[in-house]
Design an enzyme around this catalytic site. Sequence first.
Site, PDB file in Angstrom:
ATOM      1  N   GLY A  95       0.801  -1.228   0.000  1.00  0.00           N
ATOM      2  CA  GLY A  95       0.000   0.000   0.000  1.00  0.00           C
ATOM      3  C   GLY A  95       0.832   1.274   0.000  1.00  0.00           C
ATOM      4  O   GLY A  95       0.303   2.365  -0.200  1.00  0.00           O
TER       5      GLY A  95
ATOM      6  N   LYS B  24       3.602   4.102  -1.307  1.00  0.00           N
ATOM      7  CA  LYS B  24       3.878   4.678  -2.628  1.00  0.00           C
ATOM      8  C   LYS B  24       5.357   4.997  -2.743  1.00  0.00           C
ATOM      9  O   LYS B  24       5.982   5.463  -1.777  1.00  0.00           O
ATOM     10  CB  LYS B  24       3.082   5.972  -2.816  1.00  0.00           C
ATOM     11  CG  LYS B  24       1.617   5.757  -3.108  1.00  0.00           C
ATOM     12  CD  LYS B  24       0.967   7.096  -3.459  1.00  0.00           C
ATOM     13  CE  LYS B  24      -0.400   6.970  -4.060  1.00  0.00           C
ATOM     14  NZ  LYS B  24      -1.334   6.068  -3.453  1.00  0.00           N
TER      15      LYS B  24
ATOM     16  N   GLY C   7      20.409   5.889  -7.648  1.00  0.00           N
ATOM     17  CA  GLY C   7      21.305   4.788  -7.291  1.00  0.00           C
ATOM     18  C   GLY C   7      22.605   5.333  -6.708  1.00  0.00           C
ATOM     19  O   GLY C   7      23.139   6.319  -7.218  1.00  0.00           O
TER      20      GLY C   7
ATOM     21  N   ASP D  33      18.415   4.623  -3.210  1.00  0.00           N
ATOM     22  CA  ASP D  33      18.805   3.214  -3.096  1.00  0.00           C
ATOM     23  C   ASP D  33      20.227   3.094  -2.567  1.00  0.00           C
ATOM     24  O   ASP D  33      21.154   3.691  -3.121  1.00  0.00           O
ATOM     25  CB  ASP D  33      18.730   2.541  -4.479  1.00  0.00           C
ATOM     26  CG  ASP D  33      19.121   1.075  -4.401  1.00  0.00           C
ATOM     27  OD1 ASP D  33      18.236   0.267  -4.047  1.00  0.00           O
ATOM     28  OD2 ASP D  33      20.292   0.740  -4.635  1.00  0.00           O
TER      29      ASP D  33
ATOM     30  N   TYR E 233      27.606  -1.145   0.275  1.00  0.00           N
ATOM     31  CA  TYR E 233      28.132   0.003  -0.481  1.00  0.00           C
ATOM     32  C   TYR E 233      28.987   0.912   0.407  1.00  0.00           C
ATOM     33  O   TYR E 233      29.674   1.802  -0.100  1.00  0.00           O
ATOM     34  CB  TYR E 233      27.003   0.854  -1.087  1.00  0.00           C
ATOM     35  CG  TYR E 233      26.079   0.152  -2.060  1.00  0.00           C
ATOM     36  CD1 TYR E 233      26.397  -1.085  -2.611  1.00  0.00           C
ATOM     37  CD2 TYR E 233      24.870   0.744  -2.436  1.00  0.00           C
ATOM     38  CE1 TYR E 233      25.524  -1.716  -3.488  1.00  0.00           C
ATOM     39  CE2 TYR E 233      23.998   0.115  -3.318  1.00  0.00           C
ATOM     40  CZ  TYR E 233      24.326  -1.106  -3.833  1.00  0.00           C
ATOM     41  OH  TYR E 233      23.469  -1.730  -4.701  1.00  0.00           O
TER      42      TYR E 233
ATOM     43  N   LYS F 261      19.879  -2.796   1.894  1.00  0.00           N
ATOM     44  CA  LYS F 261      19.914  -4.254   1.652  1.00  0.00           C
ATOM     45  C   LYS F 261      20.738  -5.011   2.698  1.00  0.00           C
ATOM     46  O   LYS F 261      21.802  -4.520   3.126  1.00  0.00           O
ATOM     47  CB  LYS F 261      20.503  -4.527   0.259  1.00  0.00           C
ATOM     48  CG  LYS F 261      19.871  -3.686  -0.825  1.00  0.00           C
ATOM     49  CD  LYS F 261      20.380  -3.962  -2.213  1.00  0.00           C
ATOM     50  CE  LYS F 261      19.883  -2.888  -3.176  1.00  0.00           C
ATOM     51  NZ  LYS F 261      20.776  -1.736  -3.311  1.00  0.00           N
TER      52      LYS F 261
ATOM     53  N   HIS G  22      20.128  -8.770  -0.286  1.00  0.00           N
ATOM     54  CA  HIS G  22      20.954  -8.284  -1.405  1.00  0.00           C
ATOM     55  C   HIS G  22      21.217  -9.360  -2.465  1.00  0.00           C
ATOM     56  O   HIS G  22      21.305  -9.076  -3.658  1.00  0.00           O
ATOM     57  CB  HIS G  22      22.280  -7.741  -0.863  1.00  0.00           C
ATOM     58  CG  HIS G  22      22.938  -6.758  -1.774  1.00  0.00           C
ATOM     59  ND1 HIS G  22      23.662  -5.684  -1.340  1.00  0.00           N
ATOM     60  CD2 HIS G  22      22.961  -6.672  -3.125  1.00  0.00           C
ATOM     61  CE1 HIS G  22      24.104  -4.997  -2.379  1.00  0.00           C
ATOM     62  NE2 HIS G  22      23.685  -5.580  -3.473  1.00  0.00           N
TER      63      HIS G  22
ATOM     64  N   VAL H  73      27.061  11.007 -10.364  1.00  0.00           N
ATOM     65  CA  VAL H  73      27.565  12.008  -9.409  1.00  0.00           C
ATOM     66  C   VAL H  73      27.721  13.361 -10.107  1.00  0.00           C
ATOM     67  O   VAL H  73      28.229  14.304  -9.521  1.00  0.00           O
ATOM     68  CB  VAL H  73      28.919  11.559  -8.773  1.00  0.00           C
ATOM     69  CG1 VAL H  73      28.696  10.369  -7.849  1.00  0.00           C
ATOM     70  CG2 VAL H  73      29.966  11.246  -9.827  1.00  0.00           C
TER      71      VAL H  73
ATOM     72  N   ARG I 219      23.888  15.480 -15.245  1.00  0.00           N
ATOM     73  CA  ARG I 219      23.300  14.167 -15.570  1.00  0.00           C
ATOM     74  C   ARG I 219      22.291  13.732 -14.509  1.00  0.00           C
ATOM     75  O   ARG I 219      21.299  13.064 -14.821  1.00  0.00           O
ATOM     76  CB  ARG I 219      24.416  13.122 -15.760  1.00  0.00           C
ATOM     77  CG  ARG I 219      25.227  13.381 -17.027  1.00  0.00           C
ATOM     78  CD  ARG I 219      26.106  12.219 -17.394  1.00  0.00           C
ATOM     79  NE  ARG I 219      27.320  12.157 -16.602  1.00  0.00           N
ATOM     80  CZ  ARG I 219      28.439  12.828 -16.863  1.00  0.00           C
ATOM     81  NH1 ARG I 219      28.489  13.636 -17.910  1.00  0.00           N
ATOM     82  NH2 ARG I 219      29.511  12.694 -16.106  1.00  0.00           N
TER      83      ARG I 219
HETATM   84  P1  A2P Z   1      28.482   9.953 -13.910  1.00  0.00           P
HETATM   85  O1  A2P Z   1      28.393   9.696 -12.417  1.00  0.00           O
HETATM   86  O2  A2P Z   1      29.764  10.600 -14.324  1.00  0.00           O
HETATM   87  O3  A2P Z   1      27.267  10.651 -14.451  1.00  0.00           O
HETATM   88  P2  A2P Z   1      24.145   2.755 -14.278  1.00  0.00           P
HETATM   89  O4  A2P Z   1      23.181   3.471 -13.398  1.00  0.00           O
HETATM   90  O5  A2P Z   1      23.512   2.094 -15.456  1.00  0.00           O
HETATM   91  O6  A2P Z   1      25.005   1.776 -13.525  1.00  0.00           O
HETATM   92  O7  A2P Z   1      25.159   3.846 -14.879  1.00  0.00           O
HETATM   93  C1  A2P Z   1      25.959   4.619 -14.020  1.00  0.00           C
HETATM   94  C2  A2P Z   1      27.032   5.263 -14.837  1.00  0.00           C
HETATM   95  O8  A2P Z   1      26.424   6.005 -15.882  1.00  0.00           O
HETATM   96  C3  A2P Z   1      27.918   6.226 -14.083  1.00  0.00           C
HETATM   97  O9  A2P Z   1      29.237   5.969 -14.477  1.00  0.00           O
HETATM   98  C4  A2P Z   1      27.457   7.600 -14.547  1.00  0.00           C
HETATM   99  O10 A2P Z   1      28.547   8.500 -14.628  1.00  0.00           O
HETATM  100  C5  A2P Z   1      26.932   7.331 -15.935  1.00  0.00           C
HETATM  101  N1  A2P Z   1      25.783   8.173 -16.273  1.00  0.00           N
HETATM  102  C6  A2P Z   1      24.750   8.515 -15.465  1.00  0.00           C
HETATM  103  N2  A2P Z   1      23.864   9.261 -16.106  1.00  0.00           N
HETATM  104  C7  A2P Z   1      24.330   9.421 -17.370  1.00  0.00           C
HETATM  105  C8  A2P Z   1      23.849  10.097 -18.510  1.00  0.00           C
HETATM  106  N3  A2P Z   1      22.718  10.782 -18.478  1.00  0.00           N
HETATM  107  N4  A2P Z   1      24.599  10.033 -19.640  1.00  0.00           N
HETATM  108  C9  A2P Z   1      25.770   9.366 -19.671  1.00  0.00           C
HETATM  109  N5  A2P Z   1      26.284   8.694 -18.624  1.00  0.00           N
HETATM  110  C10 A2P Z   1      25.568   8.710 -17.476  1.00  0.00           C
END
Ligand code: A2P
Length: 332
Positions: free
Chosen positions: A13, A15, A22, A47, A52, A81, A114, A274, A278
């Site tokens: 239930g 959301k 991630g 997450d 980690y 996890k 996990h 990071v 992006r």
């Molecule tokens: P960065 O932290 O420099 O953005 P996934 O979630 O599939 O494991 O991918 C994570 C990786 O994808 C990280 O290395 C991240 O690098 C890179 N990444 C995240 N967003 C983008 C994006 N919009 N375009 C290209 N690379 C991305």
Amino acid sequence: MATKIPTITLNNGAKTPSIGYGTCQALDEELEKALEKALEAGYRHIDTAYVYQNEKVIGKVLKRWINDGKLKREDIFLVTKLPHAGNRPEGVVKYLKRSLENLQVEYIDLYLIHGPYGLPDFEGDFPPKDSNGNIILDMSTDHIAIWKAMEEQVDAGLAKAIGLSNFNKSQIERILKNSRIKPSALQIELHAFLQQNELVGLCKENNILVIAHSPLGNPGVNKIAEKLGQKTDHPDILGNPTVKAIAKKHSKTEAQVLLRFSVQQGWLPIPKSVNPERIKQNLDIFGFQLDKQDVNELKSLDADITVLDYRRFKGVENHPEFPFKDRIKTKN
Ligand code: A2P
């Protein structure tokens, strides 16, 4: 203005936002800054995992936002996890309490096992290895007993929902048959090259939310290899011509197309980044729609290709509960 994210209702239930942030691979100050940006952008599903080693940083940032009145605990959907080293009944409460303390919260929204294989209870870097470099396993992992201990955490109010990660179909079916509280979610590697239709179908039939880790195919591995001038057999989903063409058609980035595909498939993607631009870009996927042709083209990229290379964990396939015997070699 933070992006408004559609929600999904779990089988308990509760959301959750339909996309998450991630944090695997990010640590310390880098993660602290990135998580600030992610919260500013509007991510509310976070997450993490005990292994980690970043729960404390996440806890620190969340506490700051809550103390500053920018956030209430209930605004956040927090996932962590149980480590493989805790895969026994008494390990569940021990590691859940550690995670709660690290994250500085009273409860976890979704607590996942996990992975299905167990390791001996150890302190130190994951995974424990013998002198030959083989992973040290605990062969006595009992999923039903562990699941009972997971259910007790829901009874105690320490976890609102419980679920699984990296379990295969028969392992999930066994839990479904022997549980009082059904799993609310399954987190697995899921992207255009690895669509796992049978497993996803089982989850849909049983109202189990599917969370897609590595939804972009973890392209960071390729970027590092490129910088070092090294060759890699890591798949390049962002560079796939079909993905590129669909991105061009919608004037979106390849990553946005892959994340939009995840959401349209009913998966909850948890991209890691990071990079502030992006981080924002990955959330900006709710203002466009992939059409039937796009979706069919992306579906046709399914090739059982995994980006998570289990060869790193030498000997892991010897565990009776190792879930992906057919996937021990990265197919490419
Ligand atoms: P960065 O932290 O420099 O953005 P996934 O979630 O599939 O494991 O991918 C994570 C990786 O994808 C990280 O290395 C991240 O690098 C890179 N990444 C995240 N967003 C983008 C994006 N919009 N375009 C290209 N690379 C991305």
